[in-house]
Design an enzyme around this catalytic site. Structure first.
Site, PDB file in Angstrom:
ATOM      1  CD  GLU A 104      -3.316   6.101 -43.961  1.00 57.60           C
ATOM      2  OE1 GLU A 104      -3.917   7.178 -43.964  1.00 57.60           O
ATOM      3  OE2 GLU A 104      -2.171   5.976 -43.486  1.00 57.60           O
ATOM      4  CG  ASN A 136       0.138   8.194 -38.462  1.00 52.87           C
ATOM      5  OD1 ASN A 136      -0.634   7.868 -37.570  1.00 52.87           O
ATOM      6  ND2 ASN A 136       1.075   7.389 -38.930  1.00 52.87           N
ATOM      7  CB  SER A 174       4.696   4.980 -40.796  1.00 58.17           C
ATOM      8  OG  SER A 174       5.897   4.668 -40.172  1.00 58.17           O
ATOM      9  CG  HIS A 187       0.732   3.318 -43.380  1.00 57.00           C
ATOM     10  ND1 HIS A 187       0.020   4.283 -42.690  1.00 57.00           N
ATOM     11  CD2 HIS A 187       1.771   2.998 -42.581  1.00 57.00           C
ATOM     12  CE1 HIS A 187       0.604   4.512 -41.529  1.00 57.00           C
ATOM     13  NE2 HIS A 187       1.660   3.755 -41.444  1.00 57.00           N
TER      14      HIS A 187
HETATM   15  P1  NAD Z   1      11.059  -3.327 -36.527  1.00 57.65           P
HETATM   16  O1  NAD Z   1      12.291  -2.680 -36.052  1.00 57.65           O
HETATM   17  O2  NAD Z   1      10.211  -4.078 -35.558  1.00 57.65           O
HETATM   18  O3  NAD Z   1      11.439  -4.362 -37.713  1.00 57.65           O
HETATM   19  C1  NAD Z   1      12.263  -4.026 -38.793  1.00 57.65           C
HETATM   20  C2  NAD Z   1      12.920  -5.299 -39.295  1.00 57.65           C
HETATM   21  O4  NAD Z   1      13.656  -4.986 -40.503  1.00 57.65           O
HETATM   22  C3  NAD Z   1      13.941  -5.898 -38.311  1.00 57.65           C
HETATM   23  O5  NAD Z   1      13.609  -7.251 -38.046  1.00 57.65           O
HETATM   24  C4  NAD Z   1      15.262  -5.770 -39.054  1.00 57.65           C
HETATM   25  O6  NAD Z   1      16.169  -6.826 -38.785  1.00 57.65           O
HETATM   26  C5  NAD Z   1      14.791  -5.812 -40.506  1.00 57.65           C
HETATM   27  N1  NAD Z   1      15.795  -5.352 -41.464  1.00 57.65           N
HETATM   28  C6  NAD Z   1      16.698  -4.353 -41.331  1.00 57.65           C
HETATM   29  N2  NAD Z   1      17.498  -4.289 -42.425  1.00 57.65           N
HETATM   30  C7  NAD Z   1      17.067  -5.267 -43.269  1.00 57.65           C
HETATM   31  C8  NAD Z   1      17.495  -5.721 -44.546  1.00 57.65           C
HETATM   32  N3  NAD Z   1      18.515  -5.154 -45.179  1.00 57.65           N
HETATM   33  N4  NAD Z   1      16.833  -6.750 -45.117  1.00 57.65           N
HETATM   34  C9  NAD Z   1      15.811  -7.350 -44.473  1.00 57.65           C
HETATM   35  N5  NAD Z   1      15.367  -6.972 -43.271  1.00 57.65           N
HETATM   36  C10 NAD Z   1      15.986  -5.946 -42.664  1.00 57.65           C
HETATM   37  O7  NAD Z   1      10.221  -2.187 -37.265  1.00 57.65           O
HETATM   38  P2  NAD Z   1       8.657  -2.122 -37.556  1.00 57.65           P
HETATM   39  O8  NAD Z   1       7.968  -1.407 -36.450  1.00 57.65           O
HETATM   40  O9  NAD Z   1       8.174  -3.470 -37.961  1.00 57.65           O
HETATM   41  O10 NAD Z   1       8.626  -1.144 -38.811  1.00 57.65           O
HETATM   42  C11 NAD Z   1       8.842  -1.591 -40.123  1.00 57.65           C
HETATM   43  C12 NAD Z   1       8.255  -0.599 -41.103  1.00 57.65           C
HETATM   44  O11 NAD Z   1       6.843  -0.463 -40.859  1.00 57.65           O
HETATM   45  C13 NAD Z   1       8.832   0.814 -40.995  1.00 57.65           C
HETATM   46  O12 NAD Z   1       8.905   1.364 -42.270  1.00 57.65           O
HETATM   47  C14 NAD Z   1       7.773   1.542 -40.142  1.00 57.65           C
HETATM   48  O13 NAD Z   1       7.765   2.925 -40.368  1.00 57.65           O
HETATM   49  C15 NAD Z   1       6.521   0.904 -40.649  1.00 57.65           C
HETATM   50  N6  NAD Z   1       5.358   0.988 -39.751  1.00 57.65           N
HETATM   51  C16 NAD Z   1       5.520   0.747 -38.405  1.00 57.65           C
HETATM   52  C17 NAD Z   1       4.392   0.797 -37.575  1.00 57.65           C
HETATM   53  C18 NAD Z   1       4.519   0.500 -36.098  1.00 57.65           C
HETATM   54  O14 NAD Z   1       3.582   0.829 -35.343  1.00 57.65           O
HETATM   55  N7  NAD Z   1       5.591  -0.134 -35.639  1.00 57.65           N
HETATM   56  C19 NAD Z   1       3.126   1.090 -38.114  1.00 57.65           C
HETATM   57  C20 NAD Z   1       3.013   1.294 -39.502  1.00 57.65           C
HETATM   58  C21 NAD Z   1       4.131   1.244 -40.305  1.00 57.65           C
END
Ligand code: NAD
Length: 284
Positions: A152, A190, A119, A140
């Site tokens: 997106e 955003n 993001s 996204h």
């Molecule tokens: P989260 O912390 O809930 O999940 C991330 C996951 O990645 C965890 O389960 C972790 O164990 C795993 N992980 C870490 N290292 C890893 C590896 N080497 N191999 C495989 N898995 C691994 O985070 P999230 O909120 O799901 O965010 C994930 C992505 O999505 C980020 O890039 C974030 O910016 C993006 N995003 C988040 C949102 C939101 O509202 N949470 C919205 C849009 C985009």
């Protein structure tokens, strides 16, 4: 479009939602995370989401079982060999993502598209992890993924038209609405949303109106489902501040300066709903 199996890296908030919607659209899904416990947690979340849909009679119990059956969990990146598309949805950390993306690049064949759900990081920069940046793109998704229809689609500088077209087509196929966006901090949604929230903190600090009236104004005057200050509490004030700092650093334009009140509240630990207190107070 010949995508039948999708690999998703990360079983967290976004990853499990992404797995669910691809499986619901009839595709095979491979969910990859660092250990079995996190994978089980991700699958449990999907199970609960689907049970809710069964209760509301939106899907049958048989459909729920088929959706779950199409999702396989693994901690082994080599299993990605069987996938036609990989979506990276791991923790938002540049070094970690570079490492993961290079690993994927070394395993999958050259015609497999690799997408990131970042993001805030640059899609053009992350594409440098790839031996052919033309097949790299941003997808996204919005939280919660099964509910929010927007995706997106972010074109890095080197993303090919072909990659872009396949992903647009696929996004529509899974029932989501794509918009095409050039790579830039915050993309489109955003970029507009977070400075608006920041401005709400300026109006609050200037005493133009109470928090309740600022939120009521934006709800009733703009037809927003929730006011900007209540939304800041939901997103997390620390996240809003971090995003404003990214814009300020990247664009070097004073219009992106974080509101001092937002900074003060973050410094005090008033991070929003998750902390029990943000602009408003919440009972934990
Ligand atoms: P989260 O912390 O809930 O999940 C991330 C996951 O990645 C965890 O389960 C972790 O164990 C795993 N992980 C870490 N290292 C890893 C590896 N080497 N191999 C495989 N898995 C691994 O985070 P999230 O909120 O799901 O965010 C994930 C992505 O999505 C980020 O890039 C974030 O910016 C993006 N995003 C988040 C949102 C939101 O509202 N949470 C919205 C849009 C985009």
């Amino acid at each position: 479009m010949n995508i039948k199996t999708v690999g998703v890296i990360g079983a967290g908030t976004m990853g499990n939602g992404i797995c669910q919607i691809f499986s619901q659209a009839g595709l095979q899904v491979l969910m990859i995370d660092i250990n079995q416990e996190v994978i089980n947690k991700g699958i449990n979340t999907i199970d609960k989401n689907l049970s809710r849909l069964v209760e509301k009679e939106k899907i049958s119990n048989q459909a729920k079982l088929s959706i779950l059956e199409r999702i396989l969990g693994s901690t082994n990146y080599d299993d990605l060999k069987k996938t036609d598309l990989v979506i990276e949805a791991a923790t938002e950390n540049y070094e970690l993502k570079l490492k993961i993306l290079s690993q994927i690049d070394a395993i999958v064949s050259q015609d497999v598209i690799i997408a990131t759900n970042t993001s805030s990081l640059s899609v053009t920069q992350l594409a440098q992890s790839n031996s052919s940046p033309s097949r790299f793109i941003g997808m996204h998704f919005f939280n919660p993924v099964p509910v929010m229809s927007l995706v997106e689609i972010i074109r890095g500088l080197q993303t090919s038209d072909e990659t872009h077209n396949v992903i647009i087509q696929l996004t529509k196929f899974i029932g989501k609405e794509p918009i095409s966006v050039k790579n830039s901090p915050g993309f489109v949604v955003n970029r507009i949303l977070i400075p608006m929230i920041n401005e709400a903190f300026f109006t609050l600090a200037e005493g133009l109106a109470s928090a309740e009236d600022i939120d009521a104004g934006m709800k009733l005057g703009c037809n927003f489902p929730m006011g900007p200050l209540a939304l800041a509490d939901l997103i997390g004030l620390d996240t809003c501040l971090a995003i404003m700092n990214v814009y300020f650093m990247n664009f070097k334009d004073s219009k992106y300066r974080p509101a001092p009140l937002l900074q003060e509240m973050v410094a005090a630990g008033y991070l929003g709903r998750k902390a029990g207190r943000g602009v408003y107070e919440y009972s934990k």
